[in-house]
Design an enzyme around this catalytic site. Structure first.
Site, PDB file in Angstrom:
ATOM      1  N   PHE A 236      18.360  25.379  49.120  1.00  0.00           N
ATOM      2  CA  PHE A 236      19.491  25.592  48.206  1.00  0.00           C
ATOM      3  C   PHE A 236      19.023  25.794  46.771  1.00  0.00           C
ATOM      4  CE2 PHE A 236      20.985  22.831  51.686  1.00  0.00           C
ATOM      5  CZ  PHE A 236      21.739  23.784  52.346  1.00  0.00           C
ATOM      6  N   THR A 464      17.786  29.753  57.268  1.00  0.00           N
ATOM      7  CA  THR A 464      18.806  30.789  57.151  1.00  0.00           C
ATOM      8  C   THR A 464      18.835  31.722  58.352  1.00  0.00           C
ATOM      9  OG1 THR A 464      17.156  32.113  56.047  1.00  0.00           O
ATOM     10  CG2 THR A 464      18.649  30.862  54.644  1.00  0.00           C
ATOM     11  N   LYS A 588      25.876  36.246  63.790  1.00  0.00           N
ATOM     12  CA  LYS A 588      25.881  34.809  64.104  1.00  0.00           C
ATOM     13  C   LYS A 588      25.257  33.997  62.972  1.00  0.00           C
ATOM     14  CE  LYS A 588      23.700  33.520  67.863  1.00  0.00           C
ATOM     15  NZ  LYS A 588      23.555  33.274  69.309  1.00  0.00           N
ATOM     16  N   GLN A 593      25.802  31.122  57.367  1.00  0.00           N
ATOM     17  CA  GLN A 593      25.582  31.100  55.919  1.00  0.00           C
ATOM     18  C   GLN A 593      26.901  31.018  55.162  1.00  0.00           C
ATOM     19  OE1 GLN A 593      22.679  30.975  53.996  1.00  0.00           O
ATOM     20  NE2 GLN A 593      21.969  30.337  56.000  1.00  0.00           N
ATOM     21  N   GLU A 660      24.487  33.031  49.309  1.00  0.00           N
ATOM     22  CA  GLU A 660      25.109  32.299  48.218  1.00  0.00           C
ATOM     23  C   GLU A 660      26.577  32.609  47.992  1.00  0.00           C
ATOM     24  OE1 GLU A 660      21.849  31.523  45.055  1.00  0.00           O
ATOM     25  OE2 GLU A 660      21.164  33.226  46.228  1.00  0.00           O
TER      26      GLU A 660
END
Ligand SMILES: Cc1cc2nc3c(=O)[nH]c(=O)nc-3n(C[C@H](O)[C@H](O)[C@H](O)COP(=O)(O)OP(=O)(O)OC[C@H]3O[C@@H](n4cnc5c(N)ncnc54)[C@H](O)[C@@H]3O)c2cc1C
Ligand code: SF4
Lengths: 694, 327
Positions: A236, A464, A588, A593, A660
């Site tokens: 992050f 991720t 997927k 995310q 993000e």
């Protein structure tokens, strides 16, 4: 520009390391055990917020059986220059914040090291500290740029005069608290010196960057440092730049000649791995009666440390969101005796869009215009500040699609009137945006004798699904099945790559992978398909030559909340996001995310707050029992969709980053829904029941 | 953490003897609080006497309907026990509102009662705290006290007791059974805890060697009409901001009897006797419930940042009682 034929890309290809992860065989940094006897280093943190370390009495600690060494300024080896002064461990007596590393203790076991660290007697010369951010702080200054390289302020037209003349204005101040990145896997390193070189198993978002930093600090050529990070349990942003723990491990390994393990405790992370600065934002909007914007002014006041300038780019999204002839955005910073803030998921966009999108909601109410309609009315044709064309922009499509799916059409705008039992119910909307960055990287592709392919790039898969996405991208570029492609990432010995940050990974690494694969196909062609063959690519020139465009992803966030009329407890009952993010490589992993980002946005709206202990100068609630993030019971069924967006001017995949944008706008959507439910506008996050109980 | 000796007690007397002899020995239940405090350096026992395997691990129902709860019964098991769910739903609800499934599977009844405050300063040995380090000061008073006490606190300490279960037990007139240096004795649960006054060091009146063996809960004819409601900053896995345990006996629109206790507003599970007094014989109306809340909370002395707890506690009590009337 090449567009790869889409076969594997766009499918729900299973995460390639899924089996390893669920069976526990995927090894994370701390689980690596070099052959050499491993010992443990534990950080000792300052208990003053400002002053100097006068002396460290190591005797008591060193008498404990099993303790090997204690390092501090008085005995630590000198290090080379560090770009980030937070990494200059024990190079100075200065203490710049409470929790800063002042010593490290190394022992045969973790327990012994911890006990010895506790016994270490550190003598300080304490100075009064200053840890509270305020708009009128006397040290408030204008930084020369904001992260990563944006102008500090921008101004177009005459915003003050336009505000003066506007039919409708809002002038509002919002605040967001310190928010702390807390990846599931704490920062961890195992370091060992071998043949005059340094090997570290480290949890990070980019092994090339960690290698270069360590090489600089320890005076080594970069190829004498190897950074290995095949699996990383989240970052992050907090692992985007090397943190003090990796330096402590390397330093302790050098001092002791042993392999050394270091990990942060959850508590230590609240001081040592960065956090999102608290921010006070003032937003002024001036509009015609129908909501057409005439002026937008967005000012942000933030903190940094005295160690280093970190200038969160809070008002940058305001520069591209809405059309208005008169506009200004500014950033001001106060250097305080606090830990240095750092990157946290959607730095800039996330807090900035909370303020802008809350203010848009308030303007919609002031104008009596539906908040979706207000945004559509102010949709710009080109980038409102640079004037550049957008590579693609589908905010309106996202808003419309979201409105239809969420059931926005029947919404009664009146606040505080819908009751379901003892709950007031309301809905809110907010826009989201995030830049589509791309950075230079290198990659190689190799056709193996067995008919398979190996692609190598020092990319980072921080959970991720990057490795999986790159496998799909490579398979399409090689016109083969993804099962035949093996992608190696997470090792600085691989071709140098940019880091997993700024949602730039897939675009940056994907470009390099595609180019390497294309080159390999040419090689195979040239040699009549004879294997093995290998080809390399470096995208520096391609990235630098990219045409000038305004490149951003957009989205629309919808929230429904229920607020208990007796207790003021806010619970989110529905979240729905629609995003325009170019081509989605793997639906997927992409969904995960978005859901993760939106969940984090929910936490930002209702829970997350680092509480500054004004008397002692650190973040007080430094564990998960006190610093709340959403529990499963807080997270409703989150719906995620994306609009078909073709943007072939970005990169060979036509993709925008997705890591993000999910957190952007969520908090505003929730806050807007709370207002719709209750009639109470909460402008200071998090929205806790304190403000709503009466 | 400092090295320690671990021993498992086989029976109560030897456990008591093991702790009575050594000032730095402590009992260990499920360890969910004590082990955390040891990691933090807040507790530094040299010896842990594990009492979680003592034969106090069952829940029994006496002929008169009273519950006998062994101190080693796990929180999850107690919450799931049919007699508890039937006769004292508020106790089951309080247990299930606490912590998480994993923690409840480990936590014991004895340990739950004696868990320490969650005051952030108490848990950080680099900072002063009168409870941890007598005489060092109470930084919470001027610092962060949003979730600390509004009632029963003192100049020296403004901490709250964190247990949910203890609030239900306080409302239910539970009795704590002890094995001490001088043999067995009993104590009403509401007398187990003490207010901080000028000595916040001790949360309870117990001697360090006092072993909790059982908790008994007398039968309550209207225990079936009871409720525990916990307000918190997220939907689960959070300590209470305010909680209330209430049981109500209404006949002909009049309150015949009631039991009320608040959690998270005081250094102890706060039995609301003034509110109960105000309610007995009063009409079962929202107005009367609000008056009862005022009677109790009139004594509140909120701090700078926790005044919101006063209306919150009032609303919570009024709503809980109102729902019990309807139920
Ligand atoms: C993350 C987290 C969240 C939590 N959330 C909640 C919550 O929401 N609500 C809530 O109520 N609780 C909550 N708790 C606290 C939890 O309920 C307590 O930790 C638990 O009940 C303690 O029981 P234990 O058996 O593990 O006690 P231990 O940790 O073993 O002991 C606690 C204390 O009791 C003493 N002790 C233990 N048994 C006996 C005995 N038989 N006689 C005398 N002394 C004894 C020990 O010496 C120690 O001092 C939470 C805990 C955690 C870790
Ligand atoms: S409130 Fe009590 S526990 Fe908290 S700091 Fe003050 S004395 Fe310590």
């Amino acid at each position: 520009m090449t567009v790869t034929p889409t076969r594997a890309v766009g499918t729900d290809f299973d995460r390639v390391e899924a089996a390893e992860k669920v069976t526990g065989t995927a090894r994370y940094a701390y689980e690596h055990a070099p052959d050499r006897d491993t010992v443990y280093a534990v950080p000792v943190q300052s208990v003053i917020a400002r002053g100097e370390v006068v002396n460290v009495d190591t005797d008591g600690a060193l008498t404990l059986p099993g303790v090997i060494a204690a390092v501090w300024h008085g005995n630590a080896p000198r290090l080379g220059p560090a770009d980030d002064p937070e990494l200059a461990l024990f190079q100075s007596r200065r203490v710049a914040y409470r929790g800063q590393l002042v010593a490290g203790v190394i022992a045969e076991t973790l327990e012994t090291a911890r006990e010895a660290a506790r016994r270490l007697r550190v003598e300080y010369a304490q100075e009064p500290h200053d840890v509270v951010l305020r708009v009128d702080h006397p040290k408030m200054y204008k930084p020369s740029k904001v992260n990563p390289a944006y102008p500090t302020d921008t101004e177009y037209g005459d915003p003050d005069a336009a505000l003066e003349k506007a039919a409708v204005t809002v002038d509002l101040t919002y605040s967001t608290p310190a928010e702390h990145n807390n990846p599931m896997e704490p920062h961890a390193t195992v370091a060992v010196w071998e043949n005059d070189g340094l090997v570290v198993y480290d949890s990070n978002q980019g092994s090339s960057a960690v290698r270069d930093t360590l090489a600089g600090l320890f005076g080594l050529p970069p190829d004498a440092v190897r950074v290995i990070a095949p699996h990383v349990g989240g970052g992050f942003g907090s692992k985007g730049t090397p943190r003090p723990g990796v330096v402590l491990a390397a330093l302790a390994a050098k001092v002791t000649g042993r392999a050394v393990k270091v990990t942060m405790t959850r508590q230590q992370m609240f001081a040592l791995v960065g956090y999102r600065t608290p921010i006070i934002q003032r937003v002024r909007l001036g509009a015609d009666e129908d909501g057409t914007l005439r002026a937008i002014v967005h000012d942000a006041f933030e903190q940094t440390s005295t160690v280093q300038e970190f200038a969160e780019q809070t008002t940058t999204p305001t520069r591209i969101m809405y059309a208005a002839p008169n506009r200004r955005t500014t950033h001001r910073l106060a250097p305080l005796d606090v830990p240095t803030p750092s990157w946290m998921r959607a730095p800039g966009e996330c807090p900035g869009m909370f303020a802008l999108e809350s203010a848009m909601d308030e303007l919609a109410i002031a104008c009596g215009v539906d908040p979706i309609e207000l945004r559509i009315r102010n949709e710009p044709e080109t980038d409102p500040e640079s004037g550049l064309p957008f590579s693609s922009r589908n905010l309106v499509a996202c808003l419309r699609e979201g409105a239809a799916r969420f059931g926005w059409a029947d919404r009664d705008p009146a606040p505080g009137v819908r009751r379901e039992g003892r709950r007031l119910v309301g809905t809110g909307v907010a826009a989201a945006t995030y830049p589509a960055y791309r950075l230079p990287s290198r990659a190689t592709a190799r056709a193996e004798p067995d008919g398979g392919f190996t692609v190598r790039i020092a990319a980072a898969d921080i959970g991720t699904g990057a490795r999986t996405a790159l496998t799909q991208i490579a398979a399409d570029a090689l016109r083969t099945a993804p099962e035949r492609v093996r992608v190696e990432v997470g090792d600085s010995a691989l071709p140098t790559a940019s880091l997993a940050g700024g949602s730039s990974g897939t675009a940056s690494w994907g470009t390099a992978v595609v180019r390497a694969c294309e080159a390999l196909l040419r090689e195979l062609d040239r040699y009549g398909g004879r294997r093995p063959q290998e080809a390399a690519a470096d995208t520096t020139a391609e990235v630098e030559a990219a045409e000038r465009l305004s490149r951003h992803a957009f989205g629309a966030q919808f929230a429904e909340v229920g607020v208990d009329v007796d207790t003021g407890e806010v619970r989110v009952s529905r979240l729905l996001g629609v995003f325009g993010v170019g081509r989605v490589i793997n639906p997927k992993t992409a969904r995960s995310q978005f859901i993760g980002g939106m969940t984090m946005g929910l936490g930002m709206a209702l829970m997350e707050e680092g509480v500054m202990d004004v008397e002692f100068g650190d973040y007080l609630n430094h564990d998960f029992a006190q610093y709340h993030i959403p529990a499963c019971a807080d997270v409703p069924d989150i719906e995620v969709h994306w609009v078909d967006e073709v943007d072939d001017r970005l990169n060979p995949m036509g993709s925008k980053g997705i890591g993000e944008i999910g957190i952007v706008g969520t908090a505003a959507a929730v806050a807007n829904a709370v207002h719709h439910a209750t009639g109470v506008r909460v402008r200071d996050l998090p929205i806790r029941l304190d403000r709503l109980v009466g | 953490m400092r090295p320690f000796v671990y021993e498992r007690a086989e029976e109560a007397r030897s456990a008591v003897a093991a702790v009575a002899d050594r000032p730095d020995a402590m009992y260990l239940g499920g360890g969910t609080n004590l082990v955390d405090l040891m990691r933090l350096g807040v507790a530094e026992p040299a010896r842990l006497v594990d009492v979680s395997r003592l034969p106090y691990d069952t829940v029994g129902v006496r002929p008169d309907g009273a519950l006998r709860i062994g101190a080693a019964v796990r929180n999850s098991d107690l919450a799931a026990h049919p007699a508890v769910r039937r006769a004292h739903p508020l106790l089951a609800q309080a247990l299930l509102a606490g912590a998480s499934g994993q923690v409840r599977n480990m936590a014991t009844v004895g340990g739950n009662l004696l868990q320490r405050t969650r005051c952030a300063y108490f848990q950080d040995i680099t900072k002063p705290c009168n409870k941890r380090n007598p005489g060092s000061g109470c930084p919470a008073r001027e610092g962060d006290h949003r979730n600390l006490a509004i009632i029963g606190h003192s100049e020296a300490c403004v901490a709250t007791h964190p247990s949910d279960m203890a609030v239900a037990l306080a409302a239910l007139d539970a009795v704590v059974h002890l094995e001490g240096r001088d043999g067995p004795r009993t104590l009403p649960l509401t007398e187990l805890y003490r207010l901080p006054g000028d000595d916040p060091r001790r949360d309870t009146v117990l001697d360090p060697a006092d072993l909790i063996t059982e908790v008994t809960v007398p039968a309550l004819s209207f225990g079936g009409r009871s409720h525990y409601r916990k307000v918190r900053d997220r939907a689960s896995f959070a300590f209470a901001v305010v909680s209330v345990a209430a049981a109500l006996d209404v006949a002909g629109g009049v309150v015949r009897d009631c039991r009320i206790a608040f959690g998270a507003i005081a250094p102890v599970p706060w039995r609301a006797r003034r509110a109960e007094e105000a309610l007995r014989g009063a009409p079962a109306t929202e107005d009367a419930f609000a008056a009862a809340a005022r009677a109790e909370l009139g004594q509140a002395r909120p701090l700078r940042d926790n005044a919101f707890k006063v209306p919150l506690a009032r609303n919570l009590l009024v709503r809980t009682l109102t729902e019990l009337v309807v139920a």
